[in-house]
Design an enzyme around this catalytic site. Structure first.
Site, mmCIF file in Angstrom:
data_model
loop_
_atom_site.group_PDB
_atom_site.id
_atom_site.type_symbol
_atom_site.label_atom_id
_atom_site.label_comp_id
_atom_site.label_asym_id
_atom_site.label_seq_id
_atom_site.Cartn_x
_atom_site.Cartn_y
_atom_site.Cartn_z
ATOM 1 N N LYS A 75 -7.607 -30.627 -16.568
ATOM 2 C CA LYS A 75 -7.028 -30.495 -17.838
ATOM 3 C C LYS A 75 -7.884 -30.989 -19.015
ATOM 4 O O LYS A 75 -8.948 -31.534 -18.626
ATOM 5 C CB LYS A 75 -5.753 -30.951 -18.122
ATOM 6 C CG LYS A 75 -4.565 -30.740 -17.162
ATOM 7 C CD LYS A 75 -3.925 -29.420 -17.894
ATOM 8 C CE LYS A 75 -3.020 -28.635 -16.736
ATOM 9 N NZ LYS A 75 -1.698 -29.284 -16.270
ATOM 10 N N CYS A 76 -7.724 -30.554 -20.261
ATOM 11 C CA CYS A 76 -8.678 -31.123 -21.323
ATOM 12 C C CYS A 76 -8.852 -32.563 -21.293
ATOM 13 O O CYS A 76 -7.656 -33.119 -20.926
ATOM 14 C CB CYS A 76 -7.657 -30.618 -22.570
ATOM 15 S SG CYS A 76 -8.414 -31.340 -24.249
ATOM 16 N N PRO A 77 -9.725 -33.067 -21.748
ATOM 17 C CA PRO A 77 -11.233 -32.187 -21.828
ATOM 18 C C PRO A 77 -12.094 -31.999 -20.681
ATOM 19 O O PRO A 77 -13.202 -31.725 -20.852
ATOM 20 C CB PRO A 77 -11.797 -33.456 -22.915
ATOM 21 C CG PRO A 77 -11.667 -34.647 -22.286
ATOM 22 C CD PRO A 77 -10.296 -34.328 -21.507
#
Lengths: 81, 213
Positions: free
Chosen positions: A12-14
């Site tokens: 997931k982000c980042p």
């Protein structure tokens, strides 16, 4: 000029953009990197990243299904000189 | 009178006429004066440009971490790693409660006064001890948040911090707040830089992104 694939599925982000940056650092100008992500947010994230970063251009984005039927977002980046 | 002295009649209303040098010498004088003025103008422009360059934002990001809560520090590191991945030279400045995020789990400080020891006891000993800003319930909230994030495949705070270091993010501890809170260098992680407000501002004034978390 080469084309390589970076698999960041499940992250997931980042993480997708961090891994993409690190992979692009090792490429030469004109080389293509295909980032395979499952995070839906990565679609907008790679657009934003390409607008900020001077490392690569975002040439295409497409949606695919992998072997397990999961949706994969593919981001095609070309390393800038 | 004028006619007798042979002076030009125009001199009567203008300044008194002085004898002009011969044309060759005149051209040289003019050229010299023009060159002098141009050089002055050029150096002034150069100075203004250098001054402007010093104050123009570069590809930098500066983040102050004042808070010592897991969720807030997480947000800071997501932005810091994202900024570094986008090619921004990133500095994260830890001050006051934020210092807990960069405390080393293993390191211990010696020779502390009573108040400093109390402060150490009442603040988290490392990033792993940070609580959440809401619904912490004596640490249960933090455990729950970490579990939920892991289930979602989201990087943990420690993973993000390692990533930030890999990307060359400058982690700077504020020496003034270290003194205020009784935190010693021996308690903090290796590889940090140390500085004060001027170090932060030197980075912040030239940053495109500046945040206080």
């Amino acid at each position: 000029m080469s084309t390589s694939i970076l698999d960041v599925r499940g992250t997931k982000c980042p993480v997708p953009i961090v891994k993409a940056k690190q992979a692009l650092d090792k490429l030469a100008a004109g080389d293509v990197l295909e980032v395979h992500a499952t995070d839906g947010g990565s679609v907008e994230d790679f657009k934003g990243w390409a607008a900020t970063s001077r490392l690569a251009t975002l040439d295409a984005q497409r949606v695919e299904q992998d072997g397990t039927g999961a949706t994969v977002y593919v981001h095609v980046l070309t390393r800038k000189p | 009178m004028n006619a007798i002295l042979g002076a030009p009649s125009e001199a009567a209303d203008g300044p008194p006429a002085t004898a002009l040098p011969p044309p060759g010498e005149l051209a040289e004088l003019v050229a010299r004066e023009v060159a002098r003025q141009l050089a002055g103008f050029r150096s002034e422009t150069e100075r203004a440009r250098a001054d402007l360059r010093e104050r123009t934002p570069e590809d930098r990001a500066s983040i102050v971490v004042f808070s010592g809560e897991l969720d807030r520090v997480l947000a800071a590191f997501v932005i810091a790693t994202g900024a570094a991945a986008a090619g921004l030279e990133t500095t994260v400045f830890f001050t006051f409660w934020g210092l807990s995020a960069v405390k080393s789990k293993t390191a211990t400080a010696t020779q502390k006064g009573f108040k400093q020891k109390m402060m150490q006891l009442m603040t988290p000993g490392s990033s792993e001890g940070l609580g959440t800003s809401k619904f912490n319930f004596f640490g249960m909230g933090a455990v729950m948040l970490r579990t939920m994030m892991a289930e979602q495949g989201i990087a943990s705070l420690e993973e993000l911090m390692a990533m930030a270091r890999e990307l060359g993010v400058n982690l700077m501890a504020c020496t003034m707040s270290m003194d205020a809170m009784g935190v010693q260098r021996e308690e903090l992680l290796d590889g940090l830089t140390y500085g004060g407000v001027a170090s932060f501002l030197a980075s912040a004034t030239r940053s495109r992104v500046s945040l206080f978390i």
